[in-house]
Write an enzyme that holds these catalytic residues in place. Sequence first.
Site: not given
Length: 384
Positions: A116, A137, A149, A187
């Site tokens: 991540s 991801h 992702e 993130n």
Amino acid sequence: MKIGIVGSGAMGNGIAQVLATAGNKVLLYDSNPIVVEKAGQNLEAQFQKLAEKGKLTYEEAETYFDNIRLSDKLSELKDSELIIEAIIEDLEIKKELFHKLESLVSEDCILATNTSSLSIASIASACQKPNRVIGIHFFNPAPLMALVEIIPAVQTDKDLISKTKTLVESWKKLPVIAKDTPGFIVNRVARPFYGEAIRILEEGIADCATIDFAMTSLGGFRMGPFQLMDFIGHDVNYRVTESVFQEFFYDPKFKPSFTQKRLFEAGYFGRKSGKGFYDYSPNAEQPKPNENPELLETIFKRILVMLMNEAADANFLGIASAEDIDLAMTKGVNYPKGLLLWADEFGIANLEKELDQLYNFYHEDRYRCSPIIRNLVKQNRKFY
């Protein structure tokens, strides 16, 4: 397609369910035979539950579960055409695994990591053929979250990017392409949702319940920042914040808070431990928010402009396109609206003004306005 998954925790199991449902032959590997056995029981129960709810026929549930094979022997991954690693977020452990995998599989096997926030280039560097390594991801829970992702490393073959995108679409997921930078899209862009909320708390402007209420009632967010941090767990959320801060060469806008660090150190991880920002014990009285409209508006606007600024900066620095950033935030973390579309509606000049007011008050680099916002104001343009 024959796909190997390394790691049979919650994420590995979820990915296995997604890929098996899409008709792939999946080998779910974990070094711990007890964990492997439990993973098989959980997956079988999950498919059964979907059949009971009428989302699958019992025949489909059985077929999809039969697509999954379980193993505690790494050597059994040798025939995989694609391997997705979903183990602990530790760079050295991941590199060691990729080095081992490369000696097992064929030269055409794609090696993917579900990390991540770690560098894909670093993971790829453990391989003799780093050009076949890519980030894929998923978001938790993988069967429910649409977004994936895709993160190419600097070493990744260009044609592998489009090939991976086609694969992800075949799994009925929504792919977005992100640059290999800390936190990728979601993130990274989501950091102010947590960080600015904690800052408002630490300054004594409002308590957790009021800040959460401002974001859910005015912003339409499904959960407030403190509810969400407690739900994710501070053992996860704090570590990601700390990792992003370190990886961005200690850029002050990603600075973690002592407030969350102390919860993490105390083992107050949130819901999973029974205590975090809120108390989850059976008879605990939940705090009531201050519903003063002016206060709620101040809180909501401050967190929102920080989110929009981070999304703008990600676009400015070529992390992803405006469309992919907005898709990532709506489908990856269920934001009510794409942040750059929201910025257009808010008014780019208004956004610049709000950020400059924060910077002029605090004189902290965390409040610097992204150059793309200033450029758009000068050119009287929007993101869309």
